[in-house]
Design an enzyme around this catalytic site. Structure first.
Site, PDB file in Angstrom:
ATOM      1  N   HIS A  19     -52.768 103.656  47.132  1.00 50.32           N
ATOM      2  CA  HIS A  19     -52.774 104.536  48.312  1.00 50.32           C
ATOM      3  C   HIS A  19     -53.227 105.951  47.920  1.00 50.32           C
ATOM      4  O   HIS A  19     -54.003 106.592  48.640  1.00 50.32           O
ATOM      5  CB  HIS A  19     -51.365 104.648  48.917  1.00 50.32           C
ATOM      6  N   LYS A  43     -40.887  94.189  60.713  1.00 49.97           N
ATOM      7  CA  LYS A  43     -40.858  93.973  59.260  1.00 49.97           C
ATOM      8  C   LYS A  43     -39.473  94.358  58.758  1.00 49.97           C
ATOM      9  O   LYS A  43     -38.737  95.071  59.421  1.00 49.97           O
ATOM     10  CB  LYS A  43     -41.919  94.838  58.581  1.00 49.97           C
ATOM     11  N   ARG A  92     -59.268  96.429  49.751  1.00 47.92           N
ATOM     12  CA  ARG A  92     -59.217  96.030  48.344  1.00 47.92           C
ATOM     13  C   ARG A  92     -60.156  94.858  48.055  1.00 47.92           C
ATOM     14  O   ARG A  92     -60.877  94.850  47.088  1.00 47.92           O
ATOM     15  CB  ARG A  92     -57.789  95.628  47.955  1.00 47.92           C
ATOM     16  N   SER A 130     -48.089  97.031  47.676  1.00 46.80           N
ATOM     17  CA  SER A 130     -46.664  97.383  47.684  1.00 46.80           C
ATOM     18  C   SER A 130     -45.824  96.129  47.466  1.00 46.80           C
ATOM     19  O   SER A 130     -44.801  96.172  46.776  1.00 46.80           O
ATOM     20  CB  SER A 130     -46.289  98.037  49.017  1.00 46.80           C
TER      21      SER A 130
HETATM   22  O1  PNS Z   1     -49.652  98.957  55.754  1.00 51.20           O
HETATM   23  P1  PNS Z   1     -49.802  98.002  56.898  1.00 51.20           P
HETATM   24  O2  PNS Z   1     -48.459  97.377  57.227  1.00 51.20           O
HETATM   25  O3  PNS Z   1     -50.863  96.976  56.655  1.00 51.20           O
HETATM   26  O4  PNS Z   1     -50.267  98.884  58.173  1.00 51.20           O
HETATM   27  C1  PNS Z   1     -50.481  98.276  59.442  1.00 51.20           C
HETATM   28  C2  PNS Z   1     -50.650  99.338  60.554  1.00 51.20           C
HETATM   29  C3  PNS Z   1     -49.545 100.353  60.481  1.00 51.20           C
HETATM   30  C4  PNS Z   1     -51.977 100.040  60.383  1.00 51.20           C
HETATM   31  C5  PNS Z   1     -50.640  98.576  61.923  1.00 51.20           C
HETATM   32  O5  PNS Z   1     -49.609  97.647  61.929  1.00 51.20           O
HETATM   33  C6  PNS Z   1     -50.433  99.524  63.116  1.00 51.20           C
HETATM   34  O6  PNS Z   1     -51.222 100.404  63.361  1.00 51.20           O
HETATM   35  N1  PNS Z   1     -49.326  99.328  63.851  1.00 51.20           N
HETATM   36  C7  PNS Z   1     -48.949 100.153  64.984  1.00 51.20           C
HETATM   37  C8  PNS Z   1     -48.920  99.343  66.285  1.00 51.20           C
HETATM   38  C9  PNS Z   1     -50.328  99.157  66.813  1.00 51.20           C
HETATM   39  O7  PNS Z   1     -51.011 100.095  67.133  1.00 51.20           O
HETATM   40  N2  PNS Z   1     -50.761  97.880  66.876  1.00 51.20           N
HETATM   41  C10 PNS Z   1     -52.104  97.561  67.303  1.00 51.20           C
HETATM   42  C11 PNS Z   1     -53.066  97.521  66.120  1.00 51.20           C
HETATM   43  S1  PNS Z   1     -52.521  96.348  64.901  1.00 51.20           S
END
Ligand code: PNS
Length: 162
Positions: A19, A43, A92, A130
């Protein structure tokens, strides 16, 4: 010249050198990056949002132009509240692509103005996640070269009683 702000969203449970690699390279493209930690009720994170924000603040203290925040709800709504039009995500490997494509596509559907900018993670961190860090730390593996010292210490503390 306009001030270019990007939002770097994620779970960051916990922050890794992967990150931080994206953040330091992202600063060559954007003037300001807001790291946005998601409150994700679906989660079961190891670290609370407050702990994740704190670890990120410690890890990014030397990166001027980086701020740490947290958000709930839709990413597109959060992006608007910060007056940013761009989301930054790290890629990645091929395995990330489908997941990232879906997120970028749904976000574009929800807000056609929003752009997602992908940055390839440096190859030395291409295996790093992570989840892998937590797995290694849980069973006593060394994560010193994968995460900042504060994060390694926090992981040790979390798993001390397991
Ligand atoms: O690190 P991650 O868990 O892969 O990040 C995922 C993230 C936070 C980018 C995604 O889950 C998100 O933006 N969630 C907020 C809810 C949302 O907007 N959902 C619609 C797009 S997935």
């Amino acid at each position: 010249m306009s001030h270019k702000i990007a939002i770097y969203p994620g779970s960051f449970d916990p922050v890794t050198f992967g990150h931080l690699d994206i953040l330091s390279r992202g600063l060559q493209v954007f003037d300001e990056i807001i790291v946005a930690v998601l409150h994700n009720s679906r989660k079961d994170p190891l670290f609370s949002v407050e702990e994740r924000v704190h670890l990120l603040e410690q890890a990014t203290a030397d990166l001027s132009g980086v701020h740490v925040d947290h958000f709930e709800g839709l990413l597109v709504d959060y992006v608007k509240t910060q007056h940013a039009g761009v989301v930054l995500r790290g890629l990645r490997a091929i395995s990330d692509f489908e997941y990232e494509l879906q997120i970028a596509a749904i976000n574009k559907h929800l807000d056609s103005q929003m752009e997602t900018c992908f940055m390839m993670t440096s190859s030395k961190y291409s295996f790093l996640s992570s989840s892998m860090v937590k797995e290694a730390a849980r069973y006593g593996g060394s994560v010193d070269r994968l995460v900042p010292a504060d994060v390694a210490a926090a992981l040790k503390k979390k798993f001390a009683n397991d």
